[in-house]
Design a protein around this motif. Structure first.
Motif, PDB file in Angstrom:
ATOM      1  N   HIS A  91      -6.512  -0.008  -4.854  1.00 55.90           N
ATOM      2  CA  HIS A  91      -5.439   0.959  -4.637  1.00 55.90           C
ATOM      3  C   HIS A  91      -4.252   0.769  -5.581  1.00 55.90           C
ATOM      4  O   HIS A  91      -3.328   1.587  -5.599  1.00 55.90           O
ATOM      5  CB  HIS A  91      -4.953   0.902  -3.176  1.00 55.90           C
ATOM      6  N   GLN A 104       1.472   4.193  -3.182  1.00 56.47           N
ATOM      7  CA  GLN A 104       1.361   5.652  -3.074  1.00 56.47           C
ATOM      8  C   GLN A 104       2.623   6.349  -3.580  1.00 56.47           C
ATOM      9  O   GLN A 104       2.557   7.424  -4.176  1.00 56.47           O
ATOM     10  CB  GLN A 104       1.059   6.033  -1.625  1.00 56.47           C
ATOM     11  N   ASP A 143      -2.811   4.546   6.232  1.00 58.80           N
ATOM     12  CA  ASP A 143      -3.874   4.839   5.269  1.00 58.80           C
ATOM     13  C   ASP A 143      -3.394   5.822   4.205  1.00 58.80           C
ATOM     14  O   ASP A 143      -3.718   5.698   3.033  1.00 58.80           O
ATOM     15  CB  ASP A 143      -5.106   5.400   5.994  1.00 58.80           C
ATOM     16  N   THR A 144      -2.617   6.787   4.659  1.00 54.00           N
ATOM     17  CA  THR A 144      -2.035   7.751   3.718  1.00 54.00           C
ATOM     18  C   THR A 144      -0.538   7.838   3.964  1.00 54.00           C
ATOM     19  O   THR A 144      -0.114   8.292   5.021  1.00 54.00           O
ATOM     20  CB  THR A 144      -2.665   9.146   3.901  1.00 54.00           C
ATOM     21  N   LYS A 199       0.839  -1.211   0.000  1.00 53.11           N
ATOM     22  CA  LYS A 199       0.000   0.000   0.000  1.00 53.11           C
ATOM     23  C   LYS A 199       0.872   1.259   0.000  1.00 53.11           C
ATOM     24  O   LYS A 199       0.574   2.233  -0.691  1.00 53.11           O
ATOM     25  CB  LYS A 199      -0.932  -0.007   1.216  1.00 53.11           C
ATOM     26  N   ASP A 255       7.483  11.720  10.046  1.00 50.11           N
ATOM     27  CA  ASP A 255       6.727  10.714   9.297  1.00 50.11           C
ATOM     28  C   ASP A 255       7.621   9.561   8.857  1.00 50.11           C
ATOM     29  O   ASP A 255       7.128   8.480   8.530  1.00 50.11           O
ATOM     30  CB  ASP A 255       6.091  11.347   8.053  1.00 50.11           C
ATOM     31  N   ASN A 281       1.842   9.843   3.393  1.00 46.71           N
ATOM     32  CA  ASN A 281       2.085  11.218   3.006  1.00 46.71           C
ATOM     33  C   ASN A 281       3.234  11.773   3.840  1.00 46.71           C
ATOM     34  O   ASN A 281       3.049  12.187   4.979  1.00 46.71           O
ATOM     35  CB  ASN A 281       0.813  12.051   3.199  1.00 46.71           C
ATOM     36  N   LYS A 337       2.835   8.865  -7.033  1.00 51.03           N
ATOM     37  CA  LYS A 337       3.437  10.197  -6.964  1.00 51.03           C
ATOM     38  C   LYS A 337       4.608  10.332  -7.927  1.00 51.03           C
ATOM     39  O   LYS A 337       4.899  11.428  -8.422  1.00 51.03           O
ATOM     40  CB  LYS A 337       3.927  10.477  -5.539  1.00 51.03           C
TER      41      LYS A 337
END
Length: 274
Positions: free
Chosen positions: A76, A23, A145-146, A19, A237, A148, A27
């Motif tokens: 996803h 992402q 979930d994100t 997952k 993060d 980011n 990007k």
């Protein structure tokens, strides 16, 4: 970082890693290589190497490919180019050999971590890959979930040998337009005055074109604890580190901060080989 490898054993940890990789791929316009490694009993390995077709081997291959195909259809992953491979090899060796053959730029792996006697005697494939991989390894410890990434802590002594892998850190940060927080951890065994530390870091960063960054010096009882505590303090993060890739007795006696952090950190960790 256009070619991302995600090894999978079809576990929840591997799913979380995929997952995150998805992402990054969206990007960065990257391709994902999804790899499942089959470790067969010795008699089955003999059958494979001798070119014999046995029902058990064919069944393993069929089931693995069915699972990979099902994964590719997850919502996803839509819009991402995904190549799936089933390979007969031990997990650790298979991951490293696949990288070289396919010119992978980034490995994204899941890890549940370990502790106590299990950590000492067994370790994990993730730790071994972190130690010996020539390309960056991103370790995901839980579902995000994100994915980011806004603030990345890069912990180092900022010596000359770190400059080459730091270029990879900058490249990764640019994908997310993230802020780099450079930190030097000072401990009783590796004490530096504030002025010494600041001078070292300023001289280091002067050789790079980095827009979004800050520099910090943080004191703690040991380096690993310092990195974890500082990362929590600034609500990072992601944690970025370099690893020497020690092997054998040198690794046993010296240990590895990168591997320990991969084991103990809850936050994602990305490592770069020196």
């Amino acid at each position: 970082m256009k070619r991302i490898l995600v090894p999978t054993d079809f576990s929840k940890h591997a799913e979380d890693a995929l997952k995150a990789a998805a992402q990054i791929a969206k990007k960065n316009g990257a391709e994902i290589f999804l790899l499942h490694l089959l470790e067969l009993p010795n008699q089955m390995n003999d059958a494979v190497t001798n070119g014999s077709s046995i029902p058990e081997v064919m069944l393993f291959i069929k089931k693995a490919n069915e699972k990979l195909q099902k994964i590719k259809e997850e919502p996803h992953l839509q819009g991402i180019t995904i190549t799936t491979t089933v390979q007969f090899e031990k997990a650790f060796d298979g991951i490293l050999s696949f990288n070289k053959k396919n010119k992978i730029d980034l490995i994204v792996m899941g890890s549940h971590g370990s502790s106590g006697i299990e950590e000492i005697l067994i370790g994990s494939n993730t730790e071994k890959v972190v130690r010996l991989s020539d390309i960056p390894v991103l370790v995901i410890k839980k579902n995000l979930d994100t994915f980011n990434i806004k603030n990345i802590v890069f912990a180092s002594d900022f010596s000359t040998e770190i400059k080459k892998p730091f270029l990879k850190m900058i490249e990764f940060a640019k994908i997310f337009d993230a802020n780099l927080i450079l930190v030097m951890i000072c401990t009783p065994n590796s004490f530096k005055t504030t002025s010494m530390g600041e001078k070292t870091m300023k001289n280091f960063i002067a050789d790079f074109e980095v827009k979004n960054y800050s520099m910090q010096i943080y004191n703690d009882s040991n380096i690993e604890t310092g990195i974890l505590n500082f990362s929590n303090t600034v609500d990072a993060d992601l944690i970025g580190l370099c690893t020497h890739g020690r092997t054998g007795l040198s690794h046993f006696f010296n240990g590895s901060i990168s591997e320990d952090l991969v084991n103990h950190a809850i936050k994602p960790v990305i490592t770069f080989k020196i």
